[in-house]
Design a protein around this motif. Structure first.
Motif, mmCIF file in Angstrom:
data_model
loop_
_atom_site.group_PDB
_atom_site.id
_atom_site.type_symbol
_atom_site.label_atom_id
_atom_site.label_comp_id
_atom_site.label_asym_id
_atom_site.label_seq_id
_atom_site.Cartn_x
_atom_site.Cartn_y
_atom_site.Cartn_z
ATOM 1 N N THR A 4 75.087 -51.007 33.551
ATOM 2 C CA THR A 4 73.788 -51.026 32.063
ATOM 3 C C THR A 4 74.666 -51.895 30.934
ATOM 4 O O THR A 4 73.909 -52.285 30.221
ATOM 5 C CB THR A 4 74.416 -49.373 31.519
ATOM 6 O OG1 THR A 4 74.340 -48.626 32.137
ATOM 7 C CG2 THR A 4 73.982 -49.209 30.182
ATOM 8 N N THR A 32 65.102 -36.848 18.786
ATOM 9 C CA THR A 32 65.928 -37.218 20.964
ATOM 10 C C THR A 32 66.176 -38.213 21.412
ATOM 11 O O THR A 32 66.615 -38.778 22.042
ATOM 12 C CB THR A 32 64.044 -36.162 21.608
ATOM 13 O OG1 THR A 32 64.081 -34.351 20.815
ATOM 14 C CG2 THR A 32 64.601 -36.254 22.898
ATOM 15 N N TYR A 36 68.793 -40.335 22.941
ATOM 16 C CA TYR A 36 68.613 -40.889 24.688
ATOM 17 C C TYR A 36 68.919 -42.046 24.377
ATOM 18 O O TYR A 36 69.869 -42.337 25.423
ATOM 19 C CB TYR A 36 67.228 -40.438 24.923
ATOM 20 C CG TYR A 36 66.726 -40.755 26.293
ATOM 21 C CD1 TYR A 36 67.037 -39.681 27.210
ATOM 22 C CD2 TYR A 36 66.026 -41.763 27.077
ATOM 23 C CE1 TYR A 36 66.867 -39.833 28.930
ATOM 24 C CE2 TYR A 36 65.726 -41.981 28.269
ATOM 25 C CZ TYR A 36 65.941 -41.394 29.420
ATOM 26 O OH TYR A 36 65.765 -41.429 30.220
ATOM 27 N N GLU A 39 72.675 -42.352 25.123
ATOM 28 C CA GLU A 39 73.483 -42.157 26.270
ATOM 29 C C GLU A 39 73.127 -42.763 27.440
ATOM 30 O O GLU A 39 73.874 -43.294 28.130
ATOM 31 C CB GLU A 39 72.583 -40.899 26.889
ATOM 32 C CG GLU A 39 72.823 -39.045 25.946
ATOM 33 C CD GLU A 39 71.999 -38.631 27.000
ATOM 34 O OE1 GLU A 39 70.920 -38.778 27.869
ATOM 35 O OE2 GLU A 39 71.789 -37.789 26.467
ATOM 36 N N HIS A 40 71.986 -44.307 27.118
ATOM 37 C CA HIS A 40 71.684 -45.285 27.558
ATOM 38 C C HIS A 40 72.402 -46.635 27.250
ATOM 39 O O HIS A 40 71.984 -47.596 27.380
ATOM 40 C CB HIS A 40 70.589 -45.552 27.800
ATOM 41 C CG HIS A 40 69.639 -44.150 29.059
ATOM 42 N ND1 HIS A 40 69.504 -43.124 28.465
ATOM 43 C CD2 HIS A 40 69.518 -44.414 30.125
ATOM 44 C CE1 HIS A 40 69.582 -42.403 29.488
ATOM 45 N NE2 HIS A 40 69.214 -42.713 30.559
ATOM 46 N N ALA A 230 61.696 -35.114 26.057
ATOM 47 C CA ALA A 230 62.595 -35.816 26.355
ATOM 48 C C ALA A 230 61.102 -37.149 27.525
ATOM 49 O O ALA A 230 62.237 -38.233 27.937
ATOM 50 C CB ALA A 230 62.809 -35.230 27.950
ATOM 51 N N TYR A 231 60.528 -36.245 27.477
ATOM 52 C CA TYR A 231 59.438 -37.369 28.696
ATOM 53 C C TYR A 231 59.135 -38.942 27.556
ATOM 54 O O TYR A 231 58.865 -39.555 27.985
ATOM 55 C CB TYR A 231 58.144 -36.551 28.902
ATOM 56 C CG TYR A 231 58.496 -35.385 29.641
ATOM 57 C CD1 TYR A 231 58.999 -34.920 30.520
ATOM 58 C CD2 TYR A 231 57.023 -34.711 29.726
ATOM 59 C CE1 TYR A 231 59.365 -34.118 31.388
ATOM 60 C CE2 TYR A 231 57.532 -33.327 30.360
ATOM 61 C CZ TYR A 231 58.673 -32.551 31.097
ATOM 62 O OH TYR A 231 59.125 -32.110 31.852
ATOM 63 N N ALA A 233 60.411 -39.834 25.498
ATOM 64 C CA ALA A 233 62.002 -40.387 24.773
ATOM 65 C C ALA A 233 62.480 -41.067 26.404
ATOM 66 O O ALA A 233 62.576 -42.707 26.681
ATOM 67 C CB ALA A 233 63.035 -39.736 24.981
ATOM 68 N N HIS A 234 62.353 -41.066 27.245
ATOM 69 C CA HIS A 234 61.832 -41.850 28.655
ATOM 70 C C HIS A 234 60.684 -42.893 28.635
ATOM 71 O O HIS A 234 61.503 -43.673 29.573
ATOM 72 C CB HIS A 234 61.728 -40.792 30.140
ATOM 73 C CG HIS A 234 61.952 -41.612 31.158
ATOM 74 N ND1 HIS A 234 60.465 -42.263 31.648
ATOM 75 C CD2 HIS A 234 63.306 -40.961 31.771
ATOM 76 C CE1 HIS A 234 61.035 -42.335 33.112
ATOM 77 N NE2 HIS A 234 61.771 -42.675 33.557
ATOM 78 N N ALA A 235 59.463 -42.930 27.761
ATOM 79 C CA ALA A 235 58.311 -43.331 28.003
ATOM 80 C C ALA A 235 59.413 -45.157 27.700
ATOM 81 O O ALA A 235 59.127 -45.746 26.864
ATOM 82 C CB ALA A 235 57.590 -43.356 27.423
ATOM 83 N N LEU A 237 62.153 -45.574 26.650
ATOM 84 C CA LEU A 237 63.137 -46.419 27.212
ATOM 85 C C LEU A 237 62.850 -47.643 27.921
ATOM 86 O O LEU A 237 62.968 -49.111 28.483
ATOM 87 C CB LEU A 237 64.646 -45.744 28.049
ATOM 88 C CG LEU A 237 65.361 -46.638 28.568
ATOM 89 C CD1 LEU A 237 66.248 -47.606 27.735
ATOM 90 C CD2 LEU A 237 66.550 -45.613 29.647
ATOM 91 N N PHE A 238 61.333 -47.320 28.730
ATOM 92 C CA PHE A 238 61.072 -47.402 29.575
ATOM 93 C C PHE A 238 60.175 -49.404 29.197
ATOM 94 O O PHE A 238 60.347 -50.106 29.299
ATOM 95 C CB PHE A 238 59.937 -47.259 31.009
ATOM 96 C CG PHE A 238 58.470 -47.787 31.364
ATOM 97 C CD1 PHE A 238 58.995 -48.553 31.736
ATOM 98 C CD2 PHE A 238 56.900 -48.056 30.183
ATOM 99 C CE1 PHE A 238 57.557 -49.726 33.116
ATOM 100 C CE2 PHE A 238 56.665 -48.786 31.688
ATOM 101 C CZ PHE A 238 56.577 -49.866 32.427
#
Length: 268
Positions: A4, A32, A36, A39-40, A230-231, A233-235, A237-238
């Protein structure tokens, strides 16, 4: 496969880049997203206005986990406070690599009752506040060799608005154009600066939501799935970490912007 820290070093020129998340005090989408990103591998600057106590508690919790974080207060309806906010963040961390604009106000009012003051209040935070946050962060990013990434949070419902939120939708409707324009403005100054947006569907239910209401909202999606922060947050990060994507407005709405179930609701 790179670690990472190696990936972030290559992308931002720093193994622990700094992410600013506006509107991340209260227990909503912004918080959120901030957790997130923490965490990354990101250091976190949390922003809040009325919920600064919650933002400070989140920052303290992250610090206890060994993640550098600090809370900052500002009223994003005030340009001067935005400039002070980003001055303070840059002074504290020494850099700004990521900005996620989740701060917004959402008020219901009948169209025939909307006043100039109502419209200006929505624009001051949702449109002008987002613009000036992008400007303040972008100024720092263009001076960094690797640039940075900005993600604006819009609303899928600007494509299919519902009644009694006209001032809100008009203000949020500026974000796709703003995103594309600022992607050009900043990218032509430093190709490493990217600006994208997410148009989320209903990823959080109000506390008073009944199981029947939640079930109806699930049925209105194409994916037949309950939304979750979370959906989004994932987007985020992308969009932050894909260096070949800029000027994009990505719906994260379970298909609601393209699918009409035949059952109308003003619930978002």
């Amino acid at each position: 496969m790179p670690s990472t820290q190696e990936k972030l070093l290559d992308l931002f020129g720093n193994p622990a880049p700094v992410a600013v998340v506006t509107g991340s005090g209260a227990d909503r989408v912004g918080k959120t997203v901030a957790l997130y990103l923490a965490e990354h591998g990101y250091r976190i600057a949390l922003h809040a206005n009325g919920s600064i106590d919650e933002a400070e508690a989140t920052a303290a919790n992250l610090c206890d986990q060994g993640i550098e974080a600090k809370a900052f207060a500002a009223d994003l309806a005030e340009e001067a406070e935005i400039q002070t906010l980003f001055d303070s963040i840059h002074f504290y961390f020494g850099r700004i690599d990521v900005l996620v604009n989740t701060a917004a106000i959402w008020e219901s009012k009948r169209f025939d009752k909307v006043t100039a003051a109502d419209l200006r209040r929505q624009f001051d935070v949702n449109a002008a506040g987002t613009f000036f946050c992008c400007q303040a962060a972008g100024r720092r990013m263009i001076d960094q060799p690797k640039g940075g990434a900005i993600v604006n949070i819009g609303d899928w419902s600007i494509a299919r608005p519902y009644p009694d939120y006209a001032a809100y939708f008009v203000s949020k409707g500026t974000l796709p154009t703003m995103t594309r324009s600022l992607a050009v403005e900043l990218g032509t100054r430093n190709p490493g600066v990217r600006v994208n947006a997410i148009l989320p569907g209903q990823v959080m239910q109000p506390e008073e939501a009944t199981s029947e209401k939640i079930g109806r909202d699930v049925e209105r999606t194409l994916v037949k799935r309950k939304g979750d922060p979370a959906y989004l947050a994932h987007a985020v990060l992308f969009l932050i970490e894909n260096p070949f994507v800029t000027g994009v407005c990505l719906p994260v709405d379970g298909g609601r912007s393209i699918f009409a179930s035949g059952d109308f609701s003003a619930s978002g």
